[in-house]
Design a protein around this motif. Structure first.
Motif, short mmCIF file in Angstrom:
data_model
loop_
_atom_site.label_atom_id
_atom_site.label_comp_id
_atom_site.label_asym_id
_atom_site.label_seq_id
_atom_site.Cartn_x
_atom_site.Cartn_y
_atom_site.Cartn_z
N ILE A 258 0.87 -1.18 0.00
CA ILE A 258 0.00 0.00 0.00
C ILE A 258 0.90 1.22 0.00
CG2 ILE A 258 -1.65 1.36 1.34
CD1 ILE A 258 -2.83 -1.24 2.38
N THR A 259 0.65 2.13 -0.94
CA THR A 259 1.46 3.34 -1.08
C THR A 259 0.62 4.56 -0.72
OG1 THR A 259 2.88 2.36 -2.78
CG2 THR A 259 2.78 4.76 -2.69
N ASN B 183 8.52 -3.01 3.56
CA ASN B 183 8.01 -2.37 2.33
C ASN B 183 6.56 -2.75 1.99
OD1 ASN B 183 10.42 -1.02 1.94
ND2 ASN B 183 11.24 -2.53 0.51
N LYS B 184 5.86 -3.33 2.94
CA LYS B 184 4.43 -3.54 2.69
C LYS B 184 3.70 -2.20 2.66
CE LYS B 184 4.27 -8.12 4.90
NZ LYS B 184 3.71 -8.91 6.04
N ILE B 185 4.16 -1.25 3.46
CA ILE B 185 3.68 0.14 3.40
C ILE B 185 4.80 0.98 2.82
CG2 ILE B 185 3.00 2.18 4.73
CD1 ILE B 185 0.83 0.10 4.66
N ILE B 186 4.46 1.81 1.83
CA ILE B 186 5.44 2.72 1.23
C ILE B 186 4.91 4.14 1.38
CG2 ILE B 186 6.81 3.29 -0.79
CD1 ILE B 186 6.12 0.48 -1.87
N ALA B 187 5.66 4.95 2.12
CA ALA B 187 5.27 6.34 2.37
C ALA B 187 6.00 7.25 1.39
CB ALA B 187 5.63 6.72 3.81
N ILE B 188 5.24 8.00 0.59
CA ILE B 188 5.87 8.78 -0.48
C ILE B 188 5.69 10.29 -0.32
CG2 ILE B 188 5.78 6.90 -2.16
CD1 ILE B 188 3.34 8.33 -3.42
N ASP B 189 5.15 10.74 0.82
CA ASP B 189 5.16 12.19 1.08
C ASP B 189 6.56 12.54 1.57
OD1 ASP B 189 5.01 14.77 1.96
OD2 ASP B 189 3.24 14.50 3.21
#
Length: 360
Positions: free
Chosen positions: A307-308, A323-329
């Protein structure tokens, strides 16, 4: 080029001069393309409004290509098209390459530099990502002072990406919802002038009768590409309890974006979707109380591996829970630098501001 430009310039007596902290940059804005309903109900015209040196200039659009008036700075000159206002699918398989970023908040220069250095756009700011998909997980609006530059640039990329066999997924964030719904607390002072000269509140500048407003209202809030689910904030356990689908949520978001907060709050489902634990506001992944067991249930529900999300600011693109959660802020909103996520045939990579890349 327009065959004929029937310019109308309006001099408005402003109360006093521009304040000391305002620059000449703030005296230029637009275009705002607004639909004029004609006497013939089946037809309509559009008028393009520009603010040039603190004066309002307008002309009726006679072709799809807008020409900036003379002596009007370096404002966008968009090519208008209905293609970008089509409602697109919210699930895709077999996409070989994806780039994702978030929370630009009007920082046009940082956005351009980052995309150019990572070869997503070319030297002339045109799409260069071929058949790849680009995901912007919301929050182009508010805080910064180049909102319209960002919007018209993304509008252009939307058209160019489709023409190249790729796709731009412009997901709605909480600040898009806030502005379109009339919550203008974070609107930059640069846009006070446009509201005054056009006699429209900032939300009405992006209303259903405007080109940008219609474009935004056609967009999804969640999209699934290969084994990755993208949205602005996150998916909470409450979503699972309500047994929602992506398609149901996207339809509800499109149908209700722009409604006042008080109205949305009166409906239990809409209150969840637009606020609290909904996908544009949720920050639970970054809480110490959130567990991997909870996350695995959410991933299984959507049949994805990642989930991104944006919304929650970081110093860089960050992977959580292996890397199951990817934070892109990546804090582009600060106006200094930023990063993006690149996925090529399943490989996860950080795209840094200087053009270099690092495995996530």
């Amino acid at each position: 080029m327009l065959k004929a430009l029937l310019y109308t310039t309006v001099l408005v007596g402003l109360s006093g001069q521009l304040s000391a902290n305002e620059t000449s940059h703030y005296q230029f804005d637009g275009p705002y393309v607004i639909q004029d309903k004609s006497a013939v109900q089946s037809a309509s015209q559009q008028t393009a409004y520009w603010i040039c040196n603190s004066k309002l200039t307008s002309y009726q659009v006679s072709q799809h290509s807008l020409k900036r008036p003379e002596n009007c700075g370096n404002l966008p000159e968009p090519l208008l098209t209905d293609d970008v206002k089509q409602v697109m699918p919210d699930s895709y398989d077999g996409v070989k390459k994806v780039v994702a970023l978030s929370d630009v908040h009007g920082q046009y220069d940082v956005l351009i530099t980052l995309l150019k250095n990572q070869n997503i756009i070319d030297a002339d700011n045109n799409w260069a990502f071929g058949d790849g998909h680009m995901v912007m997980t919301g929050d182009m609006f508010d805080r910064g002072d180049q909102i319209n530059e960002v919007l018209w640039f993304m509008y252009k990329l939307d058209r160019q990406a489709k023409a190249a066999g790729g796709m731009l997924h412009l997901l709605m964030g909480n600040h898009e919802q806030m502005v379109l719904g009339g919550d203008l607390r974070y609107v930059h002072e640069r846009y006070d002038l446009a509201s005054k000269l056009l006699n429209r509140s900032n939300d009405a500048l992006y209303g259903e009768d405007t080109e940008i407003g219609q474009w935004l209202r056609s967009k999804n809030t969640l999209v699934k590409i290969n084994d990755v689910l993208y949205m602005h904030g996150g998916i909470s356990n409450e979503w699972l309890e309500r047994q929602l689908t992506i398609a149901e949520a996207n339809q509800l978001f499109r149908a209700n974006i722009g409604r006042p907060k008080a109205e949305l709050k009166q409906d239990d489902l809409l209150s969840f979707l637009f606020y609290g634990n909904g996908p544009t506001w949720y920050r639970g992944y970054f809480s110490d109380a959130f567990t991997e067991a909870e996350l695995d249930k959410i991933l299984s529900y959507f049949d994805v591996n990642h989930i991104t999300v944006g919304h929650t600011s970081q110093k860089q693109v960050l992977g959580l829970f292996d890397n199951k959660i990817i934070a892109i802020d990546s804090s582009i909103k600060l106006g200094e630098q930023g990063e993006l996520l690149l996925i090529h045939e399943g490989e996860l990579t950080r795209g840094l501001y200087d053009g270099s890349r690092q495995s996530l």
